[in-house]
Design a protein around this motif. Structure first.
Motif, short mmCIF file in Angstrom:
data_model
loop_
_atom_site.label_atom_id
_atom_site.label_comp_id
_atom_site.label_asym_id
_atom_site.label_seq_id
_atom_site.Cartn_x
_atom_site.Cartn_y
_atom_site.Cartn_z
N PRO A 163 0.83 -1.21 0.00
CA PRO A 163 0.00 0.00 0.00
C PRO A 163 0.86 1.26 0.00
CG PRO A 163 0.10 -0.94 2.19
CD PRO A 163 0.82 -1.91 1.30
N ILE A 164 0.48 2.21 -0.84
CA ILE A 164 1.15 3.51 -0.83
C ILE A 164 0.25 4.59 -0.26
CG2 ILE A 164 2.66 2.90 -2.75
CD1 ILE A 164 0.86 4.52 -4.58
N PHE A 165 -1.04 4.26 -0.04
CA PHE A 165 -1.96 5.20 0.57
C PHE A 165 -2.57 4.57 1.82
CE2 PHE A 165 -2.00 6.55 -3.88
CZ PHE A 165 -1.77 7.92 -3.73
N LYS A 389 0.25 21.12 -4.88
CA LYS A 389 1.33 21.10 -3.89
C LYS A 389 2.62 20.69 -4.57
CE LYS A 389 3.46 20.97 0.10
NZ LYS A 389 3.74 22.22 0.83
N CYS A 390 3.65 21.56 -4.49
CA CYS A 390 5.00 21.23 -4.96
C CYS A 390 5.77 20.62 -3.80
CB CYS A 390 5.72 22.47 -5.48
SG CYS A 390 4.88 23.28 -6.86
N ASP A 391 6.13 19.33 -3.91
CA ASP A 391 6.78 18.68 -2.77
C ASP A 391 8.29 18.83 -2.83
OD1 ASP A 391 7.77 16.85 -4.57
OD2 ASP A 391 6.48 15.20 -3.96
N SER A 392 8.98 18.21 -1.90
CA SER A 392 10.43 18.34 -1.77
C SER A 392 11.19 17.47 -2.76
CB SER A 392 10.86 17.98 -0.35
OG SER A 392 10.42 16.67 -0.01
N LYS A 393 10.50 16.66 -3.55
CA LYS A 393 11.14 15.75 -4.49
C LYS A 393 10.86 16.16 -5.94
CE LYS A 393 10.83 11.83 -1.29
NZ LYS A 393 10.21 12.58 -0.21
N ASP A 394 10.58 17.43 -6.17
CA ASP A 394 10.33 17.97 -7.51
C ASP A 394 9.11 17.33 -8.17
OD1 ASP A 394 12.39 19.73 -7.34
OD2 ASP A 394 13.83 18.52 -8.45
N ASN A 395 8.10 17.05 -7.34
CA ASN A 395 6.81 16.61 -7.86
C ASN A 395 5.78 17.73 -7.63
OD1 ASN A 395 7.60 13.89 -8.56
ND2 ASN A 395 7.62 13.47 -6.37
N ASP A 444 6.12 12.43 3.76
CA ASP A 444 4.80 11.86 3.56
C ASP A 444 3.81 12.99 3.25
OD1 ASP A 444 5.76 9.33 4.10
OD2 ASP A 444 5.33 9.48 6.24
N LEU A 445 2.83 12.67 2.42
CA LEU A 445 1.83 13.67 2.03
C LEU A 445 0.47 13.28 2.58
CD1 LEU A 445 2.95 14.14 -1.65
CD2 LEU A 445 2.81 15.98 0.00
N TYR A 446 -0.28 14.28 3.07
CA TYR A 446 -1.61 14.07 3.60
C TYR A 446 -2.60 14.83 2.73
CZ TYR A 446 0.77 12.30 7.76
OH TYR A 446 1.55 11.59 8.63
N PHE A 447 -3.68 14.15 2.33
CA PHE A 447 -4.70 14.75 1.49
C PHE A 447 -6.05 14.69 2.20
CE2 PHE A 447 -1.49 13.02 -1.38
CZ PHE A 447 -1.22 14.11 -2.19
N CYS A 448 -6.78 15.79 2.15
CA CYS A 448 -8.15 15.83 2.67
C CYS A 448 -9.10 15.56 1.51
CB CYS A 448 -8.45 17.18 3.30
SG CYS A 448 -7.42 17.56 4.73
N THR A 449 -9.95 14.54 1.67
CA THR A 449 -10.85 14.14 0.59
C THR A 449 -12.27 14.03 1.12
OG1 THR A 449 -10.76 11.74 0.93
CG2 THR A 449 -8.93 12.75 -0.28
N ILE A 450 -13.20 13.72 0.23
CA ILE A 450 -14.59 13.57 0.65
C ILE A 450 -14.81 12.29 1.45
CG2 ILE A 450 -15.44 14.93 -1.29
CD1 ILE A 450 -16.21 12.27 -2.64
N ARG A 451 -13.74 11.45 1.53
CA ARG A 451 -13.82 10.25 2.38
C ARG A 451 -12.79 10.31 3.50
NH1 ARG A 451 -14.66 4.76 -0.93
NH2 ARG A 451 -14.99 4.10 1.24
N GLY A 452 -12.46 11.54 3.88
CA GLY A 452 -11.59 11.73 5.02
C GLY A 452 -10.13 11.91 4.64
N LEU A 453 -9.26 11.71 5.65
CA LEU A 453 -7.82 11.94 5.49
C LEU A 453 -7.17 10.72 4.86
CD1 LEU A 453 -5.56 14.00 6.17
CD2 LEU A 453 -5.16 12.69 8.26
N ILE A 454 -6.27 10.97 3.88
CA ILE A 454 -5.52 9.90 3.22
C ILE A 454 -4.05 10.30 3.22
CG2 ILE A 454 -5.11 8.70 1.04
CD1 ILE A 454 -8.03 8.95 0.44
N GLY A 458 5.50 7.71 0.20
CA GLY A 458 6.30 7.64 -1.02
C GLY A 458 7.29 6.50 -1.05
N LYS A 459 7.88 6.18 0.12
CA LYS A 459 8.91 5.14 0.14
C LYS A 459 8.35 3.76 -0.14
CE LYS A 459 8.73 4.95 5.22
NZ LYS A 459 7.88 6.16 5.40
N GLU A 460 7.03 3.59 -0.02
CA GLU A 460 6.43 2.29 -0.26
C GLU A 460 6.09 2.08 -1.74
OE1 GLU A 460 6.08 -0.13 1.81
OE2 GLU A 460 6.82 0.96 3.55
#
Length: 850
Positions: A163-165, A389-395, A444-454, A458-460
């Motif tokens: 799992p990555i999420f 969101k621009c992350d620390s890994k140039d994504n 690690d990145l956290y996203f707020c969605t209509i089904r809660g926090l996800i 990345g390392k997985e």
């Protein structure tokens, strides 16, 4: 052991371990003898055992998991007792399995529809695997490809990729569809904000810590949480509240009390910018508002959705009516006519200094000069975007109503790849909430969605290896199975009914290949590309079907190659090949070509022989005619050259006769002026006679050397005028060949100018210099001649005004015009100097006039 009920068996490199109700029997497999017995006491019956290094883990039928550290079994006495103690955070439940993967991680399945890991001796729930009200986990295996296989008591066998999420479906607050913000404090504790439930402070290991909402007098509507210098700032619909991150207690008084604050940002000096819904932008230092911007003061909009302070301490403001920035208290409104939509919902900056922002119609990038637009046509999964969101890994992560887009930036900020994540990839929220994104210090990145926090780990993502392979397993000729017994071929192809390296006849040239991909992690993600080497120049487009057909193949050797692509249409490196040959018909085979070639070239040789005979006869006849004609032309040329030579000689003699007649006539004249005119005529005739003498003496009767002619002419003039002075001639003329039509006017011009110099320029002096220079302009083809002396000079008006001009001056002008040129007096040096620009007349003559 014969009277014991054995609940579980396991082993290591040396021993076999049999678990009974309250005993462990250690057996030597080779000798098949009982090595020793270990006793223990547990609240309920033991049903499973695992030995990891020097620790024994024992699971029970109702009391959870127990452990003990032991020395090696060689040091334990037979029938010795071991005290087992429960692991930390143990559950009073049945233990279904204990599994240790290759990395040493211990996985535990309890009878509560959850999966656990042992982390530093503590039982910690793994929230990626939760099937509430569905099934308990009963067994587990991780294969070499990283795929997790889980057996259940109600859902059968589950196959799960690494799992990555992570979704937090077991927590009602974190499962809230109204989460719009998340951050963390310096200890890694999460602060999550809802627009209906307030704030949750959450430790991912220990669970909930604190909550703030209407029950304790705090607003339930949280728009943004921001960690700045040890304080957590909460932007709510009733102002800005501060918390001490360590004590998790509120501190200070609310700022902008009563305002619906949507966004926050901090300058480098700690000055805070706050954007509101309907009241514009505020700049706050400490507790004091030092500036404000709204529509009444000329600002573009009162609804501020997003704020960003970039690397240059510039404040970017995203509004409902476009983009602006604040620098040194000066407001700058950008040209928003170029935006696909003026709603600027979320702002972020990459490490190259580009500003990315989302709208509900596209993604935009601004590099300080121009805008660039990205939407579905550029590879995004949707045009309705909620976060960036621009992350620390140039994504660059772009959240939409249909999952997450990840744009991978290259070394210079160019987009190299776009990935998509949706429900099928474990991103179960699918639709993101506006601006609800946060990157932790661990990446690690956290996203707020209509089904809660996800949570994205990345390392997985790159741990999963899909050990699938593609196999070419079928072949048909004109849609029928080939009969390999009638075909030359090699050995059988592994795992198929095909034979390697078959040789087909020329009429068996319509082939259909079948291929299959086995051991796939995600079957629906795999697509194929194929190519027939020596026939196709490039790979086919990606296809989901597993057949490829080729018709009307010419004779030759071919290799069919097929390879698989992943869900992003990137090659997986898995390929298979199949080589075959199609023979040519007899009329295309080498022996047939050789026979035809022999006959053809034999016929050509016969034709060539006959043609060579005819050509040789014609050549001899032509050669005879050419020789005769050459003799005639040579004779004509010699006669013509002799005639030209005689003409020049006679013209020269005639000119000398004219000169002699002028001498006789001049002997009867007593008037000095008239005599002077005769002398000038003699000189002019002599200059032309010299020209014909030079042509007569020259090997080429069409041109003479101008430098040699000028030397001869000047010396003759000095002798004619009997100048008893030292006159030096400076002649800067390279070896220039000119025809008679040009040389005669040039010679007469020189005669007039040098005669005047010898007559008038050197009175009252003992010596003088006459200088002539000539050069050619290679670009225009014109000649520039400068002639003069260093004598006394004369009045320029006599030359420029026709009424005052002498015959000599008029003659110089007329002769210059005859050369399509011009003449002028110039101040080249002291004395008198003429500059004549002219062209060569011979080059301008038409073939007819020549």
């Amino acid at each position: 052991m014969q009277s014991q009920v054995i609940n579980y068996l396991t082993h290591d490199d040396k021993y076999l371990y049999a678990l009974a109700y309250n005993k462990i029997f250690v057996v030597e497999p080779k000798s098949k003898t009982l090595y020793k017995t270990i006793n223990f006491q547990l609240p309920t019956e033991a049903n499973i055992i695992s030995i990891v290094k020097n620790t024994i883990y024992v699971g029970t039928k109702g009391s959870g998991l127990f452990k003990t550290k032991i020395p090696s079994f060689k040091k334990l006495a037979n029938e010795s007792s071991v005290l087992l103690e429960p692991v930390l955070d143990n559950k009073n439940l049945k233990t279904n399995f204990i599994y240790t993967d290759e990395g040493g991680t211990i996985w535990v399945g309890l009878n509560d529809q959850r999966l656990y890991n042992l982390n530093k001796g503590r039982l910690v729930e793994n929230k990626n695997f939760s099937f509430q009200n569905n099934a308990n986990f009963t067994s587990m295996l991780i294969d070499r490809g990283g795929t997790i296989w889980i057996g259940t008591d109600a859902m059968g066998l589950l196959k799960i990729i690494n799992p990555i999420f992570i979704n937090y479906s077991n927590n009602d607050f974190l499962n809230d569809p109204n989460l719009f913000t998340v951050t963390s404090d310096d200890n890694g504790t999460l602060w999550v904000g809802s627009r209906t439930k307030g704030i949750l402070i959450y430790d991912e290991i220990h669970g909930e810590l604190d909550t703030y909402g209407s029950p304790n007098g705090f607003p339930d509507h949280i728009n943004l949480l921001l960690n700045y210098q040890g304080k957590i700032y909460a932007a709510t619909n009733t102002g800005i509240f501060m918390f001490d991150a360590k004590t998790r207690k509120r501190t200070g008084k609310p700022v902008l009390s009563g305002y619906n604050v949507r966004s926050l940002a901090f300058y480098k000096d700690g000055t805070m910018a706050a954007g509101t819904a309907g009241e514009g932008l505020f700049i706050i230092k400490g507790d004091e508002i030092i500036a404000s911007y709204n529509e009444k003061k000329g600002f573009i909009h009162n609804y501020i959705h997003s704020l960003l302070v970039d690397k240059n301490n510039k404040l970017w403001v995203g509004t409902g009516n476009g983009l602006a920035y604040l620098l040194n208290e000066k407001l700058n409104i950008l040209d928003n006519s170029q935006l696909c939509n003026t709603y600027v919902g979320c702002l972020s900056e990459d490490r190259f200094g580009n500003i990315w922002f989302s709208t509900d119609r596209c993604l935009m990038r601004y590099d300080g000069i121009k805008y660039e637009k990205f939407d579905r046509q550029n590879g995004l999964v949707s045009n309705t975007l909620y976060l960036v969101k621009c992350d620390s890994k140039d994504n660059v992560w772009v959240g939409s109503n249909a999952g997450i887009n990840r744009l991978k930036l290259g070394p210079y900020g160019k987009i190299e790849k776009i990935d998509h994540f949706s429900m099928i990839d474990g991103f179960i929220g699918n639709e993101c909430n506006s601006r609800g994104v946060y990157e932790s210090p661990d990446g690690d990145l956290y996203f707020c969605t209509i089904r809660g926090l996800i949570k994205y780990i990345g390392k997985e993502e790159y741990k999963t290896v899909c050990n699938h392979k593609v196999i070419i397993n079928g072949l048909s000729i004109f849609y029928s199975q080939p009969v390999f017994s009638d075909i030359d071929h090699g050995p059988v192809k592994n795992s198929t009914s095909l034979y390697l390296d078959p040789v087909f006849s020329h009429y068996q040239n319509h082939l259909t290949f079948q291929f299959i991909c086995t051991e796939k992690c995600r079957p629906n993600d795999v697509s194929y590309v194929f190519k027939l080497e020596n026939f196709d120049t490039k790979w086919s487009p990606p296809v989901k079907t597993n057949i490829a057909t080729y018709s009307n193949l010419p004779a030759g050797n071919y290799t069919f190659v097929v390879k698989t692509l992943d869900k992003n249409k990137e090659p997986t490196g898995v390929t298979d090949t199949y080589s075959f040959t199609i023979t040519a018909p007899f009329w295309l085979k080498s022996w047939f070509y050789i026979t035809v070639a022999i006959l053809f070239f034999g016929f050509l040789a016969f034709l060539k022989f006959r043609s060579e005979q005819r050509d040789e006869f014609q050549r001899l006849l032509l050669e005879k005619k050419v020789n005769q004609r050459t003799i005639e032309l040579t004779k004509q040329k010699e006669e013509r050259e002799l005639l030209l030579k005689e003409i020049h000689h006679r013209v020269k003699n005639n000119l000398q006769i004219i000169n002699s007649l002028i001498n006789l006539q001049a002997g009867q004249i007593r008037d000095p002026e008239s005599l002077k005119v005769f002398e000038e005529c003699k000189n002019r005739i002599k200059s032309m006679a010299i020209i014909h003498t030079k042509f007569y003496e020259s090997k080429d009767f069409s041109k003479i050397d101008l430098a040699d002619y000028v030397q001869h002419l000047v010396k003759d003039l000095i002798h004619t005028y009997n100048v008893n002075k030292k006159i030096e001639l400076v002649c800067n003329i390279n070896s220039i060949q000119m025809g008679i039509d040009t040389v005669i006017p040039v010679g007469l011009i020189l005669n007039e100018i040098i005669s005047n110099s010898l007559k008038y320029a050197f009175n009252n002096v003992d010596a003088g210099v006459v200088e002539i220079s000539l050069r050619r302009n290679l670009q225009t083809g014109e000649y520039e001649m400068i002639v003069g002396d260093n004598g006394l000079g004369f009045d320029k008006e006599k030359f420029e005004h026709t009424d005052n001009s002498s015959l000599g001056f008029e003659l110089i002008k007329i002769l210059s015009e005859q050369l399509n040129g011009t003449v002028a007096l110039v101040n080249h040096k002291p004395g008198t100097w003429y500059k004549i620009i002219f062209t060569e007349i011979d080059n301008q003559r038409s073939p007819i006039s020549a």
